[in-house]
Design an enzyme around this catalytic site. Structure first.
Site, PDB file in Angstrom:
ATOM      1  N   ARG A   1       0.588  -1.497   0.171  1.00  0.00           N
ATOM      2  CA  ARG A   1      -0.284   0.275   0.315  1.00  0.00           C
ATOM      3  C   ARG A   1       1.121   1.336   0.167  1.00  0.00           C
ATOM      4  NH1 ARG A   1      -4.048  -0.346   5.008  1.00  0.00           N
ATOM      5  NH2 ARG A   1      -1.846   0.547   6.308  1.00  0.00           N
TER       6      ARG A   1
ATOM      7  N   TYR B   1      -0.190 -21.308   8.895  1.00  0.00           N
ATOM      8  CA  TYR B   1       0.224 -20.132   8.023  1.00  0.00           C
ATOM      9  C   TYR B   1       0.155 -20.678   6.744  1.00  0.00           C
ATOM     10  CZ  TYR B   1       5.464 -20.826   4.902  1.00  0.00           C
ATOM     11  OH  TYR B   1       5.970 -20.841   4.367  1.00  0.00           O
TER      12      TYR B   1
ATOM     13  N   VAL C   1      13.083 -25.708   0.535  1.00  0.00           N
ATOM     14  CA  VAL C   1      14.026 -24.610  -0.052  1.00  0.00           C
ATOM     15  C   VAL C   1      15.415 -25.133   1.699  1.00  0.00           C
ATOM     16  CG1 VAL C   1      14.644 -22.476  -0.865  1.00  0.00           C
ATOM     17  CG2 VAL C   1      12.617 -23.090  -1.493  1.00  0.00           C
TER      18      VAL C   1
ATOM     19  N   LYS D   1      -0.590 -17.724   4.118  1.00  0.00           N
ATOM     20  CA  LYS D   1      -0.653 -17.508   2.473  1.00  0.00           C
ATOM     21  C   LYS D   1      -1.420 -17.551   1.173  1.00  0.00           C
ATOM     22  CE  LYS D   1       4.398 -18.050   3.295  1.00  0.00           C
ATOM     23  NZ  LYS D   1       4.971 -16.814   3.417  1.00  0.00           N
TER      24      LYS D   1
END
Ligand SMILES: NC(=O)c1ccc[n+]([C@@H]2O[C@H](COP(=O)([O-])OP(=O)(O)OC[C@H]3O[C@@H](n4cnc5c(N)ncnc54)[C@H](O)[C@@H]3O)[C@@H](O)[C@H]2O)c1
Length: 252
Positions: A124, A156, A189, A160
């Protein structure tokens, strides 16, 4: 592992949150190497110090602060100045895999404040400059947990999914003003993210699914590749996408 594209971000200012580690660090490094001026922000000062040492000689400014705090947003915008070409909302936290009947208010609120409210406020804050320029790219880091329920706990996964929805909202409302907003959904990852399993029930429910479906762990540079592509003009016709970069996990 991944080739850079010389000069792809020359003359551009890109904000990267969570730049002190993992995916954010790889993203900031790649942008700097491709000629961009990076506003690197993280809540851990030492990590930004290390990044600054590593990228000595590159156009890098650092802002230490919690992305969930309004003061941090103000400091990032002040450091960026009057031109912001891109924003990568990378900072995020996990949720100890607590399922819906175990998640507590503190966990829910903290995960939402870092993973959703911070990115919303920062987006924003950059939009007026981007709209005035008639151009800008926002990339939000979502997760496999934006696509399915078996990759994390309730907070979570919900956060997401929320950031994926927010990404589409920015693309829908501000696309006609030249703004592109996309999300990347990483699978596993190798980073410093803390992912403790604090629920016995979740361990029994999630464990076997993960063991049989999860592809090999990716490197942060592979995610930086997707993020920088979406920040760059190479992806000019892509808006409102949620791009899995997960070795195919999402199709299992
Ligand atoms: N690692 C994975 O397997 C994985 C998978 C899917 C999605 N993701 C997402 O990727 C993003 C980056 O995570 P990562 O794996 O690189 O983790 P990481 O912990 O290695 O890096 C995240 C960085 O964000 C910073 N950070 C955390 N909370 C912050 C806050 N409130 N304000 C400012 N900075 C903050 C941390 O200090 C850290 O340096 C996150 O949004 C995460 O949800 C990671």
């Amino acid at each position: 592992m991944t080739d850079t594209t010389a000069g792809r971000f020359t003359g551009r200012t890109i904000i990267v949150t969570g730049a002190g580690s993992g995916i954010g660090r790889a993203t900031a490094t790649r942008i700097a190497n491709e000629g961009g001026r990076v506003i690197a922000t993280d809540v851990v000062a030492e990590r930004l110090d290390a990044l600054r040492s590593e990228l000595e000689g590159f156009a890098l400014e650092t802002v230490v602060g919690d992305v969930a705090a309004s003061e941090t947003i103000d400091a990032i915008i002040a450091a960026a100045g009057d031109r912001i070409d891109g924003l990568a909302n990378v900072a995020g936290i996990m949720d100890a895999f607590l399922p819906p009947d175990e998640v507590d208010d503190a966990m829910w609120e903290r995960v939402f404040s870092v993973n959703v409210t911070g990115p919303m406020r920062l987006t924003r804050a950059v939009l007026p400059l981007m709209i005035a320029a008639g151009k800008g790219a926002v990339v939000n880091v979502a997760s496999e947990a934006a696509l399915k329920a078996s990759a994390a706990g309730a907070a979570y996964t919900s956060s997401k999914h929320a950031i994926a929805g927010y990404t589409k909202s920015v693309a829908f409302f501000h696309g006609p003003q030249g703004i592109r907003a996309n999300a990347v959904a990483p699978g596993a990852v190798a980073t410093n993210i803390e992912a403790p399993m604090r629920s016995e029930y979740a361990a029994r429910r999630v464990g076997p699914i993960m063991q049989t479906t999860i592809p090999p762990v990716a490197q942060p540079e592979q995610l930086a590749s997707a993020i920088t592509w979406l920040l760059s003009d190479d992806s000019a016709n892509v808006n409102g996408a949620v791009l899995p970069s997960d070795g195919g996990w999402s199709v299992v």
